[in-house]
Design a protein around this motif. Structure first.
Motif, PDB file in Angstrom:
ATOM      1  N   TRP C 161      73.610  37.083  71.767  1.00  0.00           N
ATOM      2  CA  TRP C 161      73.745  37.604  70.405  1.00  0.00           C
ATOM      3  C   TRP C 161      74.732  36.777  69.587  1.00  0.00           C
ATOM      4  N   ALA C 162      75.552  35.966  70.270  1.00  0.00           N
ATOM      5  CA  ALA C 162      76.487  35.121  69.525  1.00  0.00           C
ATOM      6  C   ALA C 162      75.770  34.047  68.725  1.00  0.00           C
ATOM      7  N   PHE C 163      74.476  33.965  68.912  1.00  0.00           N
ATOM      8  CA  PHE C 163      73.678  32.993  68.168  1.00  0.00           C
ATOM      9  C   PHE C 163      73.933  33.092  66.680  1.00  0.00           C
ATOM     10  N   TYR C 164      73.968  34.305  66.159  1.00  0.00           N
ATOM     11  CA  TYR C 164      74.147  34.479  64.718  1.00  0.00           C
ATOM     12  C   TYR C 164      75.521  34.007  64.283  1.00  0.00           C
ATOM     13  N   ILE C 165      76.509  34.224  65.141  1.00  0.00           N
ATOM     14  CA  ILE C 165      77.842  33.719  64.817  1.00  0.00           C
ATOM     15  C   ILE C 165      77.853  32.202  64.899  1.00  0.00           C
ATOM     16  N   PHE C 166      77.139  31.686  65.897  1.00  0.00           N
ATOM     17  CA  PHE C 166      77.164  30.250  66.095  1.00  0.00           C
ATOM     18  C   PHE C 166      76.475  29.482  64.991  1.00  0.00           C
ATOM     19  N   ILE C 167      75.608  30.173  64.254  1.00  0.00           N
ATOM     20  CA  ILE C 167      75.033  29.469  63.105  1.00  0.00           C
ATOM     21  C   ILE C 167      76.162  29.048  62.178  1.00  0.00           C
ATOM     22  N   THR C 229      69.155  32.088  73.871  1.00  0.00           N
ATOM     23  CA  THR C 229      68.339  32.530  72.747  1.00  0.00           C
ATOM     24  C   THR C 229      68.875  33.865  72.245  1.00  0.00           C
ATOM     25  N   PRO C 230      68.683  34.147  70.965  1.00  0.00           N
ATOM     26  CA  PRO C 230      69.144  35.439  70.464  1.00  0.00           C
ATOM     27  C   PRO C 230      68.355  36.551  71.130  1.00  0.00           C
ATOM     28  N   LEU C 263      60.451  35.615  66.098  1.00  0.00           N
ATOM     29  CA  LEU C 263      61.833  35.831  65.684  1.00  0.00           C
ATOM     30  C   LEU C 263      62.409  34.549  65.096  1.00  0.00           C
ATOM     31  N   PHE C 264      62.179  33.444  65.805  1.00  0.00           N
ATOM     32  CA  PHE C 264      62.670  32.171  65.304  1.00  0.00           C
ATOM     33  C   PHE C 264      62.054  31.829  63.955  1.00  0.00           C
ATOM     34  N   TYR C 265      60.793  32.186  63.806  1.00  0.00           N
ATOM     35  CA  TYR C 265      60.138  31.910  62.527  1.00  0.00           C
ATOM     36  C   TYR C 265      60.877  32.605  61.395  1.00  0.00           C
ATOM     37  N   PHE C 266      61.154  33.893  61.594  1.00  0.00           N
ATOM     38  CA  PHE C 266      61.815  34.614  60.509  1.00  0.00           C
ATOM     39  C   PHE C 266      63.234  34.129  60.287  1.00  0.00           C
ATOM     40  N   ILE C 267      63.944  33.862  61.380  1.00  0.00           N
ATOM     41  CA  ILE C 267      65.290  33.297  61.207  1.00  0.00           C
ATOM     42  C   ILE C 267      65.217  31.990  60.435  1.00  0.00           C
ATOM     43  N   GLY C 268      64.236  31.168  60.797  1.00  0.00           N
ATOM     44  CA  GLY C 268      64.076  29.892  60.118  1.00  0.00           C
ATOM     45  C   GLY C 268      63.801  30.065  58.636  1.00  0.00           C
ATOM     46  N   ILE C 269      62.928  31.017  58.310  1.00  0.00           N
ATOM     47  CA  ILE C 269      62.611  31.252  56.903  1.00  0.00           C
ATOM     48  C   ILE C 269      63.860  31.685  56.146  1.00  0.00           C
ATOM     49  N   ALA C 325      73.512  24.129  60.681  1.00  0.00           N
ATOM     50  CA  ALA C 325      72.873  25.433  60.856  1.00  0.00           C
ATOM     51  C   ALA C 325      71.496  25.276  61.491  1.00  0.00           C
ATOM     52  N   ILE C 326      70.741  24.323  60.968  1.00  0.00           N
ATOM     53  CA  ILE C 326      69.392  24.112  61.495  1.00  0.00           C
ATOM     54  C   ILE C 326      69.457  23.658  62.948  1.00  0.00           C
ATOM     55  N   GLY C 327      70.514  22.886  63.265  1.00  0.00           N
ATOM     56  CA  GLY C 327      70.644  22.403  64.630  1.00  0.00           C
ATOM     57  C   GLY C 327      70.756  23.539  65.627  1.00  0.00           C
ATOM     58  N   VAL C 328      71.539  24.548  65.266  1.00  0.00           N
ATOM     59  CA  VAL C 328      71.692  25.689  66.169  1.00  0.00           C
ATOM     60  C   VAL C 328      70.332  26.363  66.388  1.00  0.00           C
ATOM     61  N   LEU C 329      69.586  26.527  65.306  1.00  0.00           N
ATOM     62  CA  LEU C 329      68.262  27.139  65.426  1.00  0.00           C
ATOM     63  C   LEU C 329      67.360  26.307  66.327  1.00  0.00           C
ATOM     64  N   TYR C 330      67.398  25.009  66.115  1.00  0.00           N
ATOM     65  CA  TYR C 330      66.553  24.105  66.893  1.00  0.00           C
ATOM     66  C   TYR C 330      66.862  24.185  68.380  1.00  0.00           C
ATOM     67  N   ALA C 331      68.155  24.179  68.690  1.00  0.00           N
ATOM     68  CA  ALA C 331      68.542  24.226  70.101  1.00  0.00           C
ATOM     69  C   ALA C 331      68.031  25.498  70.752  1.00  0.00           C
ATOM     70  N   ALA C 332      68.200  26.622  70.058  1.00  0.00           N
ATOM     71  CA  ALA C 332      67.757  27.887  70.632  1.00  0.00           C
ATOM     72  C   ALA C 332      66.242  27.927  70.774  1.00  0.00           C
ATOM     73  N   LYS C 333      65.548  27.360  69.820  1.00  0.00           N
ATOM     74  CA  LYS C 333      64.094  27.418  69.858  1.00  0.00           C
ATOM     75  C   LYS C 333      63.530  26.543  70.980  1.00  0.00           C
ATOM     76  N   GLN C 334      64.041  25.313  71.076  1.00  0.00           N
ATOM     77  CA  GLN C 334      63.519  24.403  72.084  1.00  0.00           C
ATOM     78  C   GLN C 334      63.988  24.777  73.473  1.00  0.00           C
ATOM     79  N   SER C 335      65.098  25.462  73.545  1.00  0.00           N
ATOM     80  CA  SER C 335      65.803  25.815  74.777  1.00  0.00           C
ATOM     81  C   SER C 335      66.070  24.586  75.648  1.00  0.00           C
ATOM     82  N   PHE C 336      66.025  23.418  75.021  1.00  0.00           N
ATOM     83  CA  PHE C 336      66.333  22.195  75.758  1.00  0.00           C
ATOM     84  C   PHE C 336      66.807  21.166  74.753  1.00  0.00           C
TER      85      PHE C 336
END
Lengths: 413, 392, 467
Positions: C161-167, C229-230, C263-269, C325-336
């Motif tokens: 859940w720290a994902f949102y903070i990490f953004i 991942t969140p 979820l990632f889609y909506f976060i991304g939007i 910000a986008i980088g954090v999203l990318y990392a979580a989405k790719q999980s690699f």
């Protein structure tokens, strides 16, 4: 404006309705089975990558008969992972989004296989590798990841043990290409070399692909008796060629990444007298593979490279598992079912050996070969001399065997 | 109108036989530049050796059983020789960057791919000679000259073509535009060469067919005191070829009318045009010469390394650019100096870092980039460059 | 509706089209056709790759069509909202490869907007922009990966859940790095700035690749696996599942990964929306005007009192912040996350997006991002897949009797993205340097400069002290 707005809302609602109903109308075609392969089809490692792809294709052409009789079409979808992890992962995401794909044959590079298999595992898609030797591939204990080749812990150790038996070899210099595979196997080699009493003069990683001169300098100065390169033939070939031109006279040993006729092509004369360990035997070792060689050469107009026959067997395992499931249940199996059936494979007799998977996905027994390169002619790669063959069980199988032999032994005693 | 009427009357005491000797052709254009190079190489080697010795004194045994001083002693000749050879390769490529920058004040990002094209053409020519047969019967010098020469001509022509098609229309555009075009061309060339190789050979790992030519593969042992270093003959070829080409270039730029024209254009393009110089021709010639040098470097690099791919140009190109900037971009001598410096430092770093496992040789590349950045930040005009003031 | 004999049919058509009600119906029809076509494509078809390449881009580009139409603003917004919030997710449930594509588009659009601030607004050519993206991605990955990094070993692993903070952490870290990178390059111009930033970008990648010795921060070239991942609330998963079953859509793969992607889609939007708003606000502010002044003539800007240092650093920092910000999203989405995702070609791709779309204009940049991403991820890949499908059935091209089997295997279109980019960049610069949707001001600049005398702007200023 008011009238237009009402009209607009009406049209919108109708649009949504049509849209939703369109989804109901459409149904997926339920009689297509696809098998995907991922291997490097371009780039320096494409020779073996193409072999993996071709082996799979040949197997589908020859072994899919039972499935076709049951009324299913089997299609082959090759993907190019370019030996890069990101491309592998992107392709993996494309692969899992195609519901017809029930299994993946691949990869060649452990560093690509590991992240890609995370994607497969999340979607219950089974992956069986003909060539990935990195230990982390199966050590994660995923139900969907399997291989029929050996492991790097055994391979690196076998290499070190062999090195220790060579006359006049007392010191080694270990080089790797910083990939998961190269670094991994170099680590195992290095550890076992020290255990065998050899002096490890250096352990270096390099991303260099063309000009190794700066790296060769200290090697020549340190005068090791043996140089071990954990990496793939496209760099290994250049390395040994430049080593020899720089005047290095010692032994050169590599892991199964060196196993490709392209090594002889790149290194030329310098390839003669080098050694490599491999877990995929040359096709000439197997009597049943003679027909495969003929068919492969006829179909693809090139000699089968290492791991082509292994890919053939991997595909055979997959097809057998799917056929079994369809015969039992009468319908197209889910991916999870295919994964379970593949894992449950027992005593599959392929052209390269007999395979049973242990609980981690390793083959219970894997063979390791130590081979010396006799000729600089790429066409004669298959006739390199096999110096020794070892059958080494996988870690889980070894533990099981020990427990059988010593049932009263408690762990840690 | 001869230049004699424009020079001030000479003081008789200066017109001595010494003077005439020093101004004569062989001395000015051959001895002097070669002398400069030798002095510089000796100096660089000396400083680096000193630094390495200091390091060895500070850290005598970085790893157990390894005495750094001994190792450096053993490796010294090898490090210097390989430093010189790769240094000359960088220099030749750097010259391409510097010449173009001099006339157009523009960094030709695509130059690294011209280097790559040179290496690929070198391979193709050699492979075709091999296919025709009897490559062993060729006289070595003739063979090398053919390979390198064809690479030079084709790379040079390619550079001229690129200038004509992509840079000339954009000469008046804001800075950003030709730079991006250059990047685009660089990318395009990489995959274009790859596509051609894919179509013709279905493989783009191109190994120079030196198999039948044992004289190219046998090293030459050179003894320095106690240590014997096996020097690759291709390294010697590189050094010889580079020195010859640099001498010719130096003469061309400083001693011929065309060279003077090029120098005039690089000083002030508009005025040069007003003085009757064909500016476009000068620029094309500059691109040809720069491209030819890059192509030669590519072919020599390919002969040395053995296998080339379409991706082989990027990193050496970047390093050569570092070298050009290090020496002062726009300055021909600077490019030479920068290339040799970078080559030698790289070589020494590779030789020494291997004994420091915590760092390892991988840091050599980081070093090259850091040098680039530091120079551009603290001394953008480079070692020999000139300060340029801004006109408001 | 008087028929004017001097008016061409085309003009009459256009006039008719520009009536709001007509435009509205046309647009609705367009959307309908495209969506229905998309949903009726069958994966088992031989020509599926070709069809999906023909149908999906018009769908993704439909917001632009809507924006360009003469409808009332509120209707435009509603339509776009419906597309983004309802239509796309439904299409995503139907075939998650489209969802994947759209998430990538969001990511790259955000990156392109960030680079647009540095290059388009402030005129600073940054070829190492991908470094900030890497900072954001690695910051999240390092703290959540199960690879044997110093963080994992010492137990400093952060929950999902720290994902949102990490953004926000990613934003701050990247901005810091942006300032650090910007400080030394303040005096540099044009080409030199480009090369230095390129060097920085490569350095970050090499550092990431080598930061596994002596202390393992980034796990080197093997990359960081199992990035966090969140967390997904159960009701979300059930919701998606119920939508799928009510509409009778059979999901390929499992429900959880699909819900995760949604979820990632909506976060991304959401992130993209925030970035767009921020970029617009900046553009129309005093800061934006300061940037324009710096871009057009630095010396004049100084003379007019624009605080050069602050503005340049702010440009770097803001652009970097978006990327973080986008980088954090990318990392979580790719999980690699691996160093190879952050190489020069990525920087150049993003630059290509900004240039193709039109430097400086927000709409143009997003269009550029869509075009380049689709080209890269869909068009080229699908061409390869199509080629392969045809090869499988031994298709013979009719008139020229060419066996697809004979197409050399090394010549797969998917590998030639560099060729396409390169060509694209060169052609755009030669013929349309202002981009496809040029910002009016930039177009004016470029046109004027083309006609003006060549002025050789030197690369360093004489404000250097010392020496």
């Amino acid at each position: 404006m008011k009238i237009s707005r009402k009209l607009f809302v009406l049209v919108l609602v109708v649009a949504m309705g049509l849209m939703l109903s369109a989804t109901l109308v459409n149904a997926q075609d339920g009689t297509v089975i696809r098998i995907a392969s991922q291997s490097p089809l371009s780039g320096g490692q494409s020779v073996v990558g193409t072999a993996i792809r071709n082996g799979t294709e040949l197997a589908i052409m020859q072994l899919a008969g039972p499935l076709t009789e049951l009324g299913y079409t089997v299609e082959f979808v090759p993907y190019d992972d370019q030996a890069t992890a990101d491309v592998g992962v992107s392709n993996a995401q494309l692969i899992v989004n195609d519901p017809a794909i029930l299994a993946v044959v691949g990869h060649y590079n452990s560093g690509v296989a590991i992240p890609s298999s995370e994607v497969y595992n999340d979607n219950d898609l089974v992956m069986v590798s003909p060539a990935n030797t990195g230990v982390n591939i199966t050590d994660r204990g995923y139900a969907t990841v399997n291989r029929i080749c050996g492991r790097d812990d055994a391979q690196g150790a076998a290499g070190a043990q062999f090195a220790a038996t060579l006359d006049g070899v007392e010191s080694v210099y270990v080089l790797h290409d910083t990939t998961t595979y190269g670094q991994g196997v170099a680590d195992f080699f290095s550890a076992e070399a020290e255990a065998q009493g050899l002096t490890v003069l250096g352990f270096e990683g390099t991303e260099e692909t063309a000009n190794f001169e700066g790296i060769i300098q200290p090697i020549i100065a340190l005068e090791p008796d043996l140089v071990y390169f954990g990496g793939i033939y496209d760099r290994g070939g250049i390395l040994i060629s430049q080593l020899r031109t720089a005047g290095y006279t010692g032994v050169f040993l590599g892991p199964d990444g060196m196993d490709s006729s392209e090594f002889a092509n790149i290194a030329g004369e310098a390839a003669i007298g080098t050694y490599y360990t491999t877990t995929g035997a040359p096709v000439t070792v197997f009597p049943e593979a003679a027909q495969f060689v003929e068919d492969y050469t006829a179909e693809f107009e090139m000699d089968p490279q290492p791991y082509a026959a292994q890919s053939y067997d991997v595909t055979g395992i997959i097809i057998t598992a799917i056929t079994q499931l369809i015969e039992e249940n009468g319908t197209l199996p889910t991916r999870a079912e295919v994964a379970a059936a593949v894992r449950a494979t027992t005593e599959y007799q392929g052209i390269t050996g007999n395979y049973t998977f242990d609980d981690n996905g390793d083959p219970e027994m894997a063979s390791y070969y130590i081979i010396s390169v006799d000729s600089s002619d790429p066409a004669l790669w298959g006739s390199n001399t096999i110096l020794s063959t070892q059958m080494i069980p996988s870690p889980l199988a070894a533990m099981a065997m020990m427990e059988e032999m010593m049932p009263e032994a408690t762990p840690g005693s | 109108m001869s230049s004699e009427t424009l020079t001030p009357p000479q003081v008789p005491a200066l017109d001595s036989p010494w003077r005439r000797l020093l101004d004569s052709f062989p001395v000015r254009y051959i001895l002097y530049p070669v002398g400069q190079m030798v002095i510089f190489i000796a100096g660089a080697a000396g400083i680096l050796t000193l630094l390495s010795v200091l390091l060895a004194l500070l850290v005598p045994e970085p790893r157990p059983n390894i005495v750094l001083m001994d190792q450096i002693g053993k490796q010294l000749p090898g490090m210097i020789i390989s430093g010189i050879s790769i240094g000359f390769v960088y220099s030749m490529v750097a010259l391409g960057y510097t010449l173009v920058y001099g006339v157009l004040k523009f960094i030709n990002f695509a130059h690294s791919e011209i280097f790559m094209v040179g290496s690929v053409i070198g391979f193709e020519v050699m492979q075709r000679i091999e296919d025709v047969g009897f490559i062993q019967l060729w006289h070595p010098v003739a063979l090398v000259v053919t390979i390198v020469g064809s690479a030079m001509i084709i790379s040079g022509l390619l550079a001229v073509l690129i200038e004509r098609v992509a840079y000339r229309p954009l000469r008046n555009a804001p800075r950003l535009v030709p730079l991006i075009t250059a990047i685009g061309i660089s990318f395009f060339l990489i995959d274009f060469v790859r596509a051609i190789e894919a179509i013709t050979r279905n493989d783009f790992n191109l190994t120079y067919p030196t198999g039948d030519l044992s004289y190219l593969r046998t090293p030459i042992p050179m003894t320095f005191g106690e240590t014997t270093v096996n020097v690759r003959i291709t390294s010697i070829i590189i050094v010889l070829a580079a020195v010859i080409m640099l001498i010719i270039l130096n003469y061309f730029v400083n001693g011929t009318k065309l060279g003077r024209g090029i120098r005039a254009v690089s000083q002030d393009r508009t005025t040069a045009g007003l003085m009757g110089i064909n500016v476009n021709l000068m620029i094309s010639i500059t691109f040809f010469v720069g491209g030819a040098l890059g192509g030669a470097a590519g072919a020599l690099f390919g002969l040395n390394v053995g296998t080339v791919t379409p991706y082989v140009g990027f990193i050496p190109g970047l390093k050569a650019f570092t070298a050009a900037v290090l020496g002062g971009i726009g300055n021909v001598t600077g490019a030479l100096l920068g290339g040799l410096t970078l080559g030698m430092v790289e070589s020494f770093l590779n030789g020494v870092l291997v004994y420091f496992p915590a760092l390892g040789q991988r840091y050599t590349d980081i070093f090259a980039f850091s040098v680039l950045i530091l120079i551009l930040i603290f001394r953008p005009s480079g070692l020999l460059g000139e300060r340029v003031d801004e006109k408001v | 509706m008087t028929a004017q004999t001097s008016q061409s049919p085309w003009t009459t058509f256009r006039t008719w089209l520009s009536r709001p009600s007509v435009a509205g119906v046309v647009i609705l029809a367009y959307l309908l056709i495209v969506i229905v076509a998309l949903l009726s494509l069958n994966r088992a078809d031989l020509l599926f790759p070709l069809y999906s390449t023909l149908v999906f881009p018009p769908f993704v580009l439909s917001p632009f069509v809507i924006l360009a139409s003469p409808l009332d603003n509120r209707i435009k917004v509603t339509l776009i909202l419906v597309l983004v919030v309802i239509a796309m997710p439904l299409i995503g449930i139907y075939d998650s490869s489209y969802l994947e594509l759209t998430i990538q588009i969001c990511i790259f659009a955000g990156l392109a907007l960030g680079l647009n601030i540095v290059v388009g607004f402030a005129g600073l050519l940054d070829l190492g922009y991908i470094a900030f993206f890497a900072v954001g991605a690695y910051s999240w990955a390092m703290f959540t990966s199960s690879a044997e990094t110093v963080f994992f070993v010492s137990g400093i692993i952060v929950p999902g859940w720290a994902f949102y903070i990490f953004i926000f952490v990613g934003v701050v870290l990247a901005a810091l790095v942006g300032v650090l990178l910007g400080l030394p390059v303040l005096r540099l111009r044009g080409d030199y700035l480009a090369i230095v930033t390129l060097g920085f970008g490569e350095m970050i990648r090499v550092l990431a690749r080598n930061a596994d010795q002596p202390i393992n921060f980034t796990n080197g070239s093997q990359g960081l696996l199992n990035v966090g991942t969140p967390p997904m609330p159960q009701f979300w998963v059930d919701f998606i599942g119920s939508i799928a079953s009510t509409l009778g859509i059979r999901i390929a793969g499992n429900l959880e990964p699909l819900a995760q992607q949604m979820l990632f889609y909506f976060i991304g939007i959401v992130i993209l929306g925030v970035i767009i708003v921020a970029a617009r606000r900046l553009d129309n502010s005093a800061i934006g005007r300061a940037w324009t002044a710096i871009r057009e003539d630095e010396v004049a800007a100084i003379a007019m009192g624009v605080p050069l240092v602050k503005m340049k650093l702010l440009a770097f920092a803001t652009g970097a912040a978006f990327a973080g910000a986008i980088g954090v999203l990318y990392a979580a989405k790719q999980s690699f996350v691996s160093p190879e995702s952050f190489s020069l070609i990525q920087s150049i791709s993003i630059l290509a997006m900004v240039i193709v779309g039109g430097m400086g204009g927000i709409r143009g940049v997003i269009l550029g991002a869509i075009i380049v991403t689709l080209l890269n991820l869909q068009v080229l890949k699908n061409l390869s897949l199509q080629l392969n499908a045809l090869r499988n059935i031994d298709f013979i091209v009719p008139l020229i009797n060419f066996h697809i089997r004979d197409w050399p295997t090394q010549l797969e279109p998917a590998k030639y993205e560099r060729l396409v980019f390169g060509l694209l960049l060169v052609l755009m610069m030669l013929f349309r340097p202002a981009g496809l949707l040029p910002e009016p001001r930039r177009k004016l600049e470029l046109d004027m400069k083309k006609r003006a005398q060549p002025m050789e702007t030197p690369v360093i200023t004489s404000s250097e002290t010392g020496d």
